[in-house]
Design a protein around this motif. Structure first.
Motif, PDB file in Angstrom:
ATOM      1  N   TYR A 168       0.850  -1.193   0.000  1.00 17.39           N
ATOM      2  CA  TYR A 168       0.000   0.000   0.000  1.00 17.39           C
ATOM      3  C   TYR A 168       0.879   1.235   0.000  1.00 17.39           C
ATOM      4  O   TYR A 168       2.055   1.177   0.374  1.00 17.39           O
ATOM      5  CB  TYR A 168      -0.903   0.026   1.231  1.00 17.39           C
ATOM      6  N   GLU A 170       0.512   4.653   1.800  1.00 21.31           N
ATOM      7  CA  GLU A 170      -0.308   5.379   2.763  1.00 21.31           C
ATOM      8  C   GLU A 170       0.547   5.985   3.869  1.00 21.31           C
ATOM      9  O   GLU A 170       1.640   5.491   4.175  1.00 21.31           O
ATOM     10  CB  GLU A 170      -1.351   4.451   3.393  1.00 21.31           C
ATOM     11  N   GLY A 171       0.012   7.040   4.475  1.00 23.87           N
ATOM     12  CA  GLY A 171       0.653   7.647   5.634  1.00 23.87           C
ATOM     13  C   GLY A 171       1.418   8.910   5.287  1.00 23.87           C
ATOM     14  O   GLY A 171       1.638   9.228   4.112  1.00 23.87           O
ATOM     15  N   PRO A 188       6.381   7.583   2.479  1.00 27.98           N
ATOM     16  CA  PRO A 188       5.291   7.427   3.452  1.00 27.98           C
ATOM     17  C   PRO A 188       5.491   6.218   4.363  1.00 27.98           C
ATOM     18  O   PRO A 188       6.402   5.413   4.166  1.00 27.98           O
ATOM     19  CB  PRO A 188       4.053   7.258   2.573  1.00 27.98           C
ATOM     20  N   SER A 252       0.103   0.009  11.514  1.00 24.86           N
ATOM     21  CA  SER A 252      -0.891   0.739  12.307  1.00 24.86           C
ATOM     22  C   SER A 252      -0.657   0.621  13.803  1.00 24.86           C
ATOM     23  O   SER A 252      -1.040   1.517  14.567  1.00 24.86           O
ATOM     24  CB  SER A 252      -2.296   0.232  11.967  1.00 24.86           C
ATOM     25  N   GLY A 318      -3.618  -1.709   4.823  1.00 27.17           N
ATOM     26  CA  GLY A 318      -2.995  -0.399   4.792  1.00 27.17           C
ATOM     27  C   GLY A 318      -2.682   0.152   6.163  1.00 27.17           C
ATOM     28  O   GLY A 318      -2.432  -0.585   7.116  1.00 27.17           O
ATOM     29  N   THR A 320      -3.856   2.719   9.298  1.00 28.31           N
ATOM     30  CA  THR A 320      -4.960   3.422   9.930  1.00 28.31           C
ATOM     31  C   THR A 320      -4.558   3.916  11.308  1.00 28.31           C
ATOM     32  O   THR A 320      -3.732   3.297  11.992  1.00 28.31           O
ATOM     33  CB  THR A 320      -6.202   2.514  10.052  1.00 28.31           C
ATOM     34  N   ARG A 367      -5.759  12.303   7.952  1.00 24.22           N
ATOM     35  CA  ARG A 367      -5.385  11.660   6.691  1.00 24.22           C
ATOM     36  C   ARG A 367      -5.363  12.665   5.541  1.00 24.22           C
ATOM     37  O   ARG A 367      -4.474  12.624   4.681  1.00 24.22           O
ATOM     38  CB  ARG A 367      -6.344  10.520   6.367  1.00 24.22           C
ATOM     39  N   GLN A 371      -2.376  14.135   2.112  1.00 21.99           N
ATOM     40  CA  GLN A 371      -2.717  13.619   0.787  1.00 21.99           C
ATOM     41  C   GLN A 371      -1.966  14.306  -0.357  1.00 21.99           C
ATOM     42  O   GLN A 371      -1.572  13.664  -1.339  1.00 21.99           O
ATOM     43  CB  GLN A 371      -4.227  13.727   0.551  1.00 21.99           C
ATOM     44  N   LEU A 374       1.464  12.971  -0.463  1.00 24.39           N
ATOM     45  CA  LEU A 374       1.383  11.556  -0.832  1.00 24.39           C
ATOM     46  C   LEU A 374       1.197  11.407  -2.341  1.00 24.39           C
ATOM     47  O   LEU A 374       1.785  10.506  -2.959  1.00 24.39           O
ATOM     48  CB  LEU A 374       0.231  10.896  -0.078  1.00 24.39           C
ATOM     49  N   GLN A 375       0.421  12.292  -2.942  1.00 23.93           N
ATOM     50  CA  GLN A 375       0.215  12.243  -4.383  1.00 23.93           C
ATOM     51  C   GLN A 375       1.509  12.541  -5.135  1.00 23.93           C
ATOM     52  O   GLN A 375       1.815  11.896  -6.143  1.00 23.93           O
ATOM     53  CB  GLN A 375      -0.877  13.238  -4.801  1.00 23.93           C
ATOM     54  N   LYS A 378       3.558   9.439  -5.046  1.00 27.13           N
ATOM     55  CA  LYS A 378       3.054   8.420  -5.961  1.00 27.13           C
ATOM     56  C   LYS A 378       3.550   8.653  -7.383  1.00 27.13           C
ATOM     57  O   LYS A 378       3.829   7.699  -8.122  1.00 27.13           O
ATOM     58  CB  LYS A 378       1.520   8.396  -5.929  1.00 27.13           C
TER      59      LYS A 378
END
Length: 387
Positions: A168, A170-171, A188, A252, A318, A320, A367, A371, A374-375, A378
């Motif tokens: 994943y 995430e984070g 992340p 997590s 993922g 959380t 969260r 973002q 994070l984008q 990616k």
């Protein structure tokens, strides 16, 4: 009629068998036809541990290469040691492998990066360790330091790739002020890369100190796996990640290690439960013990802990914060819940998450705060994907 049905079932089984074989994962370590020629006549150093195995018999890569007359000079051992039985944070000592007599150099403790003297008699470094996809899992920090040392000393490095079992993205992204051995890179919490892809990213993005001369790197890819596909590890990657559920929950639950809430170290189900010596945390109970192969000196040793059993929790995918926020609210302690606030910030790679929790922000709000970065990550990641 029964004979015909039996024949039909047998025929269908035979027809499906080649597809089954083709779908099998063949790790980089098993693609020997690709990298054995690169080792011929060279002095080899290996960065490996107990997960560095090949074949149906799970033979250690060191033993496999020695039988093929590869000249192994020394083994560099990460956290938990060459055989993978040292506790988290436990000192790993230099020595010799009792089975082969090969010298072992620890890359955990004071010596996290191979020195020029340790690399002097080495031509090629072979790196083969199973990662679990989390930024604070220190095997990738070891890889970073080895790449840096190879760049500085002009040594070749070959990474043998393996699947990511927690695949994943995430984070929060790690901030430079929170760089440490549990977070070396601006990635992340869950980075969504195989270890080979991550190595290429480290080189390509110029993250090692010697940016003008990157690590002379080659990645031997695997076959039979692609991103998004599940992967169940055949060997537990470290003492306290014994099964798939612990790996799913690891990212997590790891932030709890900056609190007085136990994640189950000292039990046979670490990173699958939560609890502390107070009944306000729940009805489920467990008692941490000194447990060989898991943790010899766990927090709250021999004290009953109350909390939550996550061994059969569904939809654990993922990263959380819901478990952390739930226990934080149950505690009623406010800032005191973060008994090691700096450690929490190092694990998360930023202080913004802790500050948001103290403000009372919801998980959705927290969260959303990461973002945009994070984008951007990616988009960087796309350049290095192999699968």
């Amino acid at each position: 009629m029964q004979t015909r049905n039996s024949f039909t079932l047998f025929f269908l089984f035979i027809m499906s068998f080649p597809l089954y074989v083709c779908s099998q994962i063949v790790t980089g370590a098993e693609q020997m036809e690709q990298y054995l020629p690169l080792l011929k006549g060279k002095r080899i150093g290996m960065v490996v541990n107990h997960t560095s195995v090949v074949g149906m018999n799970q033979t250690h890569l060191l033993d496999t290469l020695l039988k093929r007359n590869v000249r192994i000079i020394k083994v560099f051992a990460p956290e938990h040691g060459f055989r993978g039985n040292a506790d988290a944070g436990e000192t790993v000592k230099d020595g010799k492998d009792s089975r082969t007599g090969v010298s072992i150099v620890s890359l955990y403790g004071n010596n996290k990066k191979p020195t020029a003297a340790q690399l002097k008699d080495i031509d090629v470094i072979l790196f083969d360790i199973q990662d679990v996809g989390a930024r604070f899992y220190t095997y990738i920090s070891t890889m970073y330091y080895v790449m840096e040392a190879c760049a500085e000393n002009n040594k070749e490095m070959i990474v043998l790739d393996r699947p990511n079992p927690c695949d994943y993205v995430e984070g929060p992204i790690l901030k430079p002020a929170y760089r440490s051995f549990v977070g070396m890179l601006p990635i992340p919490v869950l980075h969504g890369c195989t270890i080979g892809e991550l190595a290429q990213m480290i080189n390509g993005e110029g993250w090692i100190a010697n940016k003008k001369n990157p690590c002379p790197l080659r990645v031997i890819p695997m076959t039979g796996w692609k991103h998004g596909e599940p992967y169940s590890l055949p060997i537990k990657p470290s003492p306290n990640l014994p099964n798939d559920q612990s790996i799913r929950l690891y990212a997590s639950l790891c932030p709890f290690e900056a609190t007085r809430v136990s994640v189950g170290r000292g039990t046979t189900f670490p990173f699958q439960v939560l609890g502390a010596p107070n009944k306000k945390y729940g009805d489920f109970t467990f008692t941490p013990r000194s447990l060989a192969g898991f943790d010899k000196n766990p927090m709250h040793k021999n004290v009953a802990c109350y909390g939550e059993d996550l061994r059969n929790a569904d939809a654990v995918n993922g990263f959380t914060l819901r478990y952390f926020l739930h226990f934080y609210r149950l505690s009623g302690e406010g800032a005191a819940f973060f008994s090691r606030a700096r450690w929490f910030d190092l694990l998360l790679g930023t202080d913004s998450v802790r500050k948001a929790i103290l403000r009372g922000d919801s998980e959705d709000t927290i969260r959303n705060s990461w973002q945009k970065e994070l984008q951007t990550y990616k988009e960087i990641r796309k350049k290095y994907l192999l699968y």
